[in-house]
Design a protein around this motif. Sequence first.
Motif, PDB file in Angstrom:
ATOM      1  N   SER A 120       0.805  -1.235  -0.027  1.00 57.64           N
ATOM      2  CA  SER A 120      -0.166   0.086   0.003  1.00 57.64           C
ATOM      3  C   SER A 120       0.788   1.280  -0.288  1.00 57.64           C
ATOM      4  O   SER A 120       0.582   2.349  -0.570  1.00 57.64           O
ATOM      5  N   PHE A 121       1.994   1.099   0.585  1.00 59.39           N
ATOM      6  CA  PHE A 121       3.027   2.200   0.563  1.00 59.39           C
ATOM      7  C   PHE A 121       3.729   2.761  -0.657  1.00 59.39           C
ATOM      8  O   PHE A 121       3.358   4.084  -0.967  1.00 59.39           O
ATOM      9  N   VAL A 122       4.003   1.854  -1.244  1.00 59.85           N
ATOM     10  CA  VAL A 122       4.217   2.035  -2.734  1.00 59.85           C
ATOM     11  C   VAL A 122       3.119   2.361  -3.667  1.00 59.85           C
ATOM     12  O   VAL A 122       3.108   3.425  -4.527  1.00 59.85           O
ATOM     13  N   GLN A 123       2.027   1.962  -3.573  1.00 63.34           N
ATOM     14  CA  GLN A 123       0.932   2.232  -4.138  1.00 63.34           C
ATOM     15  C   GLN A 123       0.350   3.571  -4.062  1.00 63.34           C
ATOM     16  O   GLN A 123       0.049   4.456  -4.929  1.00 63.34           O
ATOM     17  N   ASP A 124       0.371   4.167  -2.777  1.00 63.13           N
ATOM     18  CA  ASP A 124       0.326   5.285  -2.513  1.00 63.13           C
ATOM     19  C   ASP A 124       1.082   6.430  -3.208  1.00 63.13           C
ATOM     20  O   ASP A 124       0.820   7.644  -3.312  1.00 63.13           O
ATOM     21  N   LEU A 125       2.335   5.987  -3.614  1.00 64.06           N
ATOM     22  CA  LEU A 125       3.267   7.001  -4.290  1.00 64.06           C
ATOM     23  C   LEU A 125       2.748   7.372  -5.805  1.00 64.06           C
ATOM     24  O   LEU A 125       3.213   8.203  -6.325  1.00 64.06           O
ATOM     25  N   LEU A 126       2.086   6.302  -6.262  1.00 63.21           N
ATOM     26  CA  LEU A 126       1.914   6.393  -7.632  1.00 63.21           C
ATOM     27  C   LEU A 126       0.405   5.933  -7.664  1.00 63.21           C
ATOM     28  O   LEU A 126      -0.111   4.934  -8.253  1.00 63.21           O
ATOM     29  N   PRO A 127      -0.652   6.902  -7.365  1.00 65.80           N
ATOM     30  CA  PRO A 127      -1.926   6.437  -7.075  1.00 65.80           C
ATOM     31  C   PRO A 127      -2.673   6.356  -8.398  1.00 65.80           C
ATOM     32  O   PRO A 127      -3.826   5.468  -8.276  1.00 65.80           O
ATOM     33  N   ALA A 128      -2.314   6.921  -9.338  1.00 69.03           N
ATOM     34  CA  ALA A 128      -3.035   6.707 -10.682  1.00 69.03           C
ATOM     35  C   ALA A 128      -2.500   5.500 -11.485  1.00 69.03           C
ATOM     36  O   ALA A 128      -2.962   5.242 -12.822  1.00 69.03           O
ATOM     37  N   GLU A 129      -1.277   4.868 -10.995  1.00 72.03           N
ATOM     38  CA  GLU A 129      -0.701   3.765 -11.703  1.00 72.03           C
ATOM     39  C   GLU A 129      -0.481   2.695 -10.685  1.00 72.03           C
ATOM     40  O   GLU A 129       0.782   2.330 -10.317  1.00 72.03           O
ATOM     41  N   PRO A 130      -1.481   1.706 -10.129  1.00 71.69           N
ATOM     42  CA  PRO A 130      -1.385   1.047  -9.265  1.00 71.69           C
ATOM     43  C   PRO A 130      -0.680  -0.122 -10.046  1.00 71.69           C
ATOM     44  O   PRO A 130       0.142  -1.043  -9.167  1.00 71.69           O
ATOM     45  N   GLY A 131      -0.764  -0.531 -11.245  1.00 68.97           N
ATOM     46  CA  GLY A 131      -0.140  -1.537 -11.693  1.00 68.97           C
ATOM     47  C   GLY A 131       1.275  -1.463 -11.824  1.00 68.97           C
ATOM     48  O   GLY A 131       2.152  -2.396 -11.413  1.00 68.97           O
ATOM     49  N   ARG A 132       1.827  -0.248 -12.266  1.00 60.57           N
ATOM     50  CA  ARG A 132       3.323   0.124 -12.197  1.00 60.57           C
ATOM     51  C   ARG A 132       3.795   0.294 -10.593  1.00 60.57           C
ATOM     52  O   ARG A 132       4.699  -0.499 -10.470  1.00 60.57           O
ATOM     53  N   ALA A 133       3.006   0.706  -9.844  1.00 64.25           N
ATOM     54  CA  ALA A 133       3.318   0.730  -8.599  1.00 64.25           C
ATOM     55  C   ALA A 133       3.582  -0.836  -7.824  1.00 64.25           C
ATOM     56  O   ALA A 133       4.473  -0.793  -7.164  1.00 64.25           O
ATOM     57  N   THR A 134       2.564  -1.539  -7.874  1.00 65.90           N
ATOM     58  CA  THR A 134       2.751  -2.634  -7.413  1.00 65.90           C
ATOM     59  C   THR A 134       3.665  -3.602  -8.038  1.00 65.90           C
ATOM     60  O   THR A 134       4.549  -4.393  -7.374  1.00 65.90           O
ATOM     61  N   THR A 135       4.087  -3.732  -9.426  1.00 68.24           N
ATOM     62  CA  THR A 135       4.838  -4.352  -9.977  1.00 68.24           C
ATOM     63  C   THR A 135       6.466  -3.550  -9.610  1.00 68.24           C
ATOM     64  O   THR A 135       7.243  -4.331  -9.327  1.00 68.24           O
ATOM     65  N   LEU A 136       6.478  -2.506  -9.446  1.00 68.72           N
ATOM     66  CA  LEU A 136       7.817  -1.795  -8.812  1.00 68.72           C
ATOM     67  C   LEU A 136       8.069  -2.651  -7.458  1.00 68.72           C
ATOM     68  O   LEU A 136       9.175  -3.146  -7.148  1.00 68.72           O
ATOM     69  N   PHE A 137       7.061  -2.850  -6.491  1.00 71.41           N
ATOM     70  CA  PHE A 137       7.412  -3.471  -5.223  1.00 71.41           C
ATOM     71  C   PHE A 137       7.546  -4.821  -5.564  1.00 71.41           C
ATOM     72  O   PHE A 137       8.503  -5.525  -4.798  1.00 71.41           O
ATOM     73  N   THR A 138       6.802  -5.416  -6.166  1.00 68.27           N
ATOM     74  CA  THR A 138       7.212  -7.019  -6.274  1.00 68.27           C
ATOM     75  C   THR A 138       8.251  -7.315  -7.014  1.00 68.27           C
ATOM     76  O   THR A 138       8.928  -8.402  -6.617  1.00 68.27           O
ATOM     77  N   ASN A 139       8.715  -6.333  -7.845  1.00 66.73           N
ATOM     78  CA  ASN A 139      10.214  -6.767  -8.412  1.00 66.73           C
ATOM     79  C   ASN A 139      11.342  -6.580  -7.521  1.00 66.73           C
ATOM     80  O   ASN A 139      12.385  -7.378  -7.679  1.00 66.73           O
ATOM     81  N   THR A 140      11.159  -5.859  -6.407  1.00 68.19           N
ATOM     82  CA  THR A 140      12.478  -5.984  -5.558  1.00 68.19           C
ATOM     83  C   THR A 140      12.499  -7.234  -4.826  1.00 68.19           C
ATOM     84  O   THR A 140      13.661  -7.605  -4.313  1.00 68.19           O
ATOM     85  N   PHE A 141      11.544  -7.886  -5.010  1.00 67.79           N
ATOM     86  CA  PHE A 141      11.891  -9.498  -4.188  1.00 67.79           C
ATOM     87  C   PHE A 141      12.830 -10.382  -4.831  1.00 67.79           C
ATOM     88  O   PHE A 141      13.745 -10.779  -4.506  1.00 67.79           O
ATOM     89  N   PRO A 142      12.494 -10.629  -6.305  1.00 68.12           N
ATOM     90  CA  PRO A 142      13.479 -11.188  -7.138  1.00 68.12           C
ATOM     91  C   PRO A 142      14.821 -10.608  -7.291  1.00 68.12           C
ATOM     92  O   PRO A 142      15.887 -11.148  -7.175  1.00 68.12           O
ATOM     93  N   ILE A 143      14.972  -9.313  -7.450  1.00 68.31           N
ATOM     94  CA  ILE A 143      16.144  -8.661  -7.372  1.00 68.31           C
ATOM     95  C   ILE A 143      16.848  -8.826  -6.042  1.00 68.31           C
ATOM     96  O   ILE A 143      17.959  -9.111  -6.131  1.00 68.31           O
ATOM     97  N   GLY A 144      16.225  -8.689  -4.811  1.00 69.23           N
ATOM     98  CA  GLY A 144      16.821  -9.054  -3.617  1.00 69.23           C
ATOM     99  C   GLY A 144      17.131 -10.359  -3.693  1.00 69.23           C
ATOM    100  O   GLY A 144      18.351 -10.825  -3.044  1.00 69.23           O
TER     101      GLY A 144
END
Length: 402
Positions: A329-353
Amino acid sequence: MPTLTTRRGLARTFLPLGLVFLTVGVSIALVVPFLSLFLNTEVEANPIQVTVILIAGPLSGVVAGTLIGRLSDRHPIRRRLLIGAALFGLVGAGLLTVVRDYWAVFGIQVTLLAIAGSLFPQSFAYAREVLERVVPGRSAMGITSLRTVFSIAWVAGPPLAAVMIEAGGFRLVYGVAAALYALAALLSAVTLPDVGPVEPVTGDVTPAGPTPGPGRGTLILVTVIFTALQCPLTLGVQALPLHISRNLGGEVSDAGLVLGLCALLEIPLLLALGWLATRVPVRAVIVGGAACGIAYFLIVFSAGEVWMLLAAQLMNALFIAAVSGPSISFVQDLLPAEPGRATTLFTNTFPIGAMLAGPLFGVAQRFDYRLAYVFCAALCAVGLVLLLVLRVGKTRPRLSVS
């Protein structure tokens, strides 16, 4: 198809959406923990070939998820993307019931299953749009509840897969995974309504034009923060069995007990932190979780007995729950008009990590497995400090009801 205008409509939508999360979660939990075993025993891949797929698969998933996330925010087709991603998973898992050629398996992993991986972030993005339509500004609890469903799937999935491998081999495992993807596609097509685009607002005033989102530098910093916080989730688990057996004089079964206790605690804590995030700033919840992570990994580093690790699992579960639940939700709040981009940005950090965890684990393996937990604590500290200095606006999303 149901309409979504009231809280009752929200409930009618969230039940099938929760089932989509459960089916997708179980299908992933059946396959991912045993992928290296499948490659080694069924495909007869050598260690280098296994490593190539284990790296190329997540990388292709990051690329596919990013592209699909941007597409989903530009066009009102998110439900169709959910259906399409589930169908790609159906075809990919179905093919792996029979395909055993290495390069064919490689192709399936980096195309069909990489696209199917977008189902996870797109489901969260869809949930965000649904929640903001009916309960604007209070989506953290709903998002975290759905994340809890995914955690429940991971509690059940690996033991179920182990039984299936004994009973019918990987053909049965991938066949069941394909059937679950088919069920997810059917649920998405029949029970989920289409939702409209997000309209960002500041306070109660609707702006004439689109509200500018955070700059590239802010998004890069957010990616670094959550990569630093997600990497210990992989590194800590990788090192745990060896740390327990080599340094603490325990058995490998003790590692299973520790991990099982953590998973058991994580589920109610996800719900509790989701509730808390509706009453205090989400960033404060994540900061608290990161602090618990630092404390936990330092305890593991200094522990002399296995029972100390068991006693510390409450802090570990708080850390995991904060990073994997309210953080969405924190990352989605940063890009409220782009929930797809925001959620993908967050979920991508797991495989990168997870990819970053590989070389760090190698260093710990060379010197001392305790060193892995020094790395984990340091990464949590980096994420916490950067989170504290991060500057974000107060824009929040609202969806118009049609």
